[in-house]
Design a protein around this motif. Sequence first.
Motif, PDB file in Angstrom:
ATOM      1  N   LEU A 108     -16.307  18.248  12.884  1.00 54.91           N
ATOM      2  CA  LEU A 108     -17.149  17.160  13.362  1.00 54.91           C
ATOM      3  C   LEU A 108     -17.928  17.684  14.564  1.00 54.91           C
ATOM      4  O   LEU A 108     -17.336  18.025  15.591  1.00 54.91           O
ATOM      5  CB  LEU A 108     -16.311  15.952  13.753  1.00 54.91           C
ATOM      6  N   ILE A 109     -19.242  17.774  14.419  1.00 52.90           N
ATOM      7  CA  ILE A 109     -20.084  18.401  15.438  1.00 52.90           C
ATOM      8  C   ILE A 109     -21.007  17.370  16.071  1.00 52.90           C
ATOM      9  O   ILE A 109     -21.702  16.618  15.368  1.00 52.90           O
ATOM     10  CB  ILE A 109     -20.919  19.540  14.822  1.00 52.90           C
ATOM     11  N   ALA A 110     -21.008  17.329  17.408  1.00 54.62           N
ATOM     12  CA  ALA A 110     -21.947  16.494  18.155  1.00 54.62           C
ATOM     13  C   ALA A 110     -23.243  17.285  18.310  1.00 54.62           C
ATOM     14  O   ALA A 110     -23.259  18.356  18.922  1.00 54.62           O
ATOM     15  CB  ALA A 110     -21.369  16.136  19.518  1.00 54.62           C
ATOM     16  N   MET A 111     -24.327  16.760  17.732  1.00 52.55           N
ATOM     17  CA  MET A 111     -25.585  17.510  17.702  1.00 52.55           C
ATOM     18  C   MET A 111     -26.764  16.554  17.769  1.00 52.55           C
ATOM     19  O   MET A 111     -26.795  15.551  17.037  1.00 52.55           O
ATOM     20  CB  MET A 111     -25.656  18.358  16.426  1.00 52.55           C
ATOM     21  N   ASP A 112     -27.709  16.875  18.644  1.00 49.56           N
ATOM     22  CA  ASP A 112     -28.891  16.049  18.844  1.00 49.56           C
ATOM     23  C   ASP A 112     -28.490  14.602  19.129  1.00 49.56           C
ATOM     24  O   ASP A 112     -27.844  14.341  20.123  1.00 49.56           O
ATOM     25  CB  ASP A 112     -29.829  16.159  17.640  1.00 49.56           C
ATOM     26  N   GLU A 113     -28.808  13.664  18.244  1.00 53.95           N
ATOM     27  CA  GLU A 113     -28.564  12.250  18.531  1.00 53.95           C
ATOM     28  C   GLU A 113     -27.478  11.649  17.645  1.00 53.95           C
ATOM     29  O   GLU A 113     -27.516  10.462  17.298  1.00 53.95           O
ATOM     30  CB  GLU A 113     -29.869  11.461  18.383  1.00 53.95           C
ATOM     31  N   GLY A 114     -26.482  12.454  17.284  1.00 49.84           N
ATOM     32  CA  GLY A 114     -25.420  11.907  16.461  1.00 49.84           C
ATOM     33  C   GLY A 114     -24.259  12.856  16.262  1.00 49.84           C
ATOM     34  O   GLY A 114     -24.203  13.934  16.854  1.00 49.84           O
TER      35      GLY A 114
END
Length: 285
Positions: free
Chosen positions: A67-73
Motif C-alpha cells: 500500500l503506497i501513499a503517492m500524490d493525492e491518494g
Amino acid sequence: MAPELLTSPKTQLGEGPGYDCETDIAWWFDILTCRLFTLEMKSRKLTEIPLPGMASMMAITTDRRQLIAMDEGLWLRDPDSGALSLYIALNSGKTGGMRTNDGRVHPSGSIWISSMAHDPIDGAASIHLVRQGEARLLFSGLTIPNSICFSPDGAAGFFADTREGIIYRVPLDPDTGDVTGACVVFHDGRGRAGGIDGSVIDRDGCLWNARWGTGEIECITPSGHVARTVGMPFKQPTCPAFIGAQGQGMLVTSASVNLPDDGIQGTTMITGHEFNGITDAYVIL
C-alpha cells in the motif's frame, strides 16, 4: 552505535523508511525523483523501482500487497507485476499541487497519512485516518505534517507541524487508531537548531525523531525530554524506522535538497546496537 552509510543513490528527498519482518526486506523513497528502493537485508541487494508519481510511505497489507501513499491518494501495488490500482483518494475538492508526506501504520492496522502542498503553503496540509477503505480527516490547518507515530499499545498518537516545531500527543482508540480526545504538547522543539521531521516509538515509549538540519536523531523520553542524540553522517535526516526481527536496528533516510552537490547524503543503517524497537503492523484493508 556506528551508523553505516548504505551504497544507495543520493536521495533528493528521502522518506518513508520501512521494514517487513516476514521477508527481511527494508524500503524507502526519494519523493522528488519518484523512486522506491528495496533492500534485501541479508544479501544487501538493492532494487530501484520507478514510480509514476511522488510517493512517500509504504506498508504491507495482510494479503501481502504493498500500500503506497503517492500524490493525492493511497495505491495498491502488486509486488510481482508492479501493477498499481487506486485504493482511496485523498484531498477531494482541492485543486492540484498536493502530495502525501509522512505516515505510519497504527497497531490496529489502520493508517495515519498526511498530505501537503508540493511547495508548502501555510494551513494547506492535513492528516487523515484511513481504515477499511474509508478516509476521515483528523487534523487540518497544518503546513508540513511530520512525526506521525504511535505508542506501543496504540492508545496515543503523535504528530507535528515542522514549521511550528512542536510534537503533539493525542489519545486514541487502540482498536481503531481514531482520536478520542484533545491534543496536548508532548515536546516543544522551538528555539533549537534544525526542525522536527519523521519519528518512530520504541517498546519503552521513547520517541526517536529525525532532527532536520542538525545531522542527529534524538531520543525523546515519554515525559517529552531529549535524553540523548545519535549523530548521522549527513546534515538532513528525514525519518527513522526500526529494522530486524526484534527491531534491534534502525534505518534513517535523508535529503540532499538545498545542499551542495558534493554533500554526503543517502540512507543510513545503524548496526551494532540493540534498539528496543517495534516494527510496523500490517495494514488491514
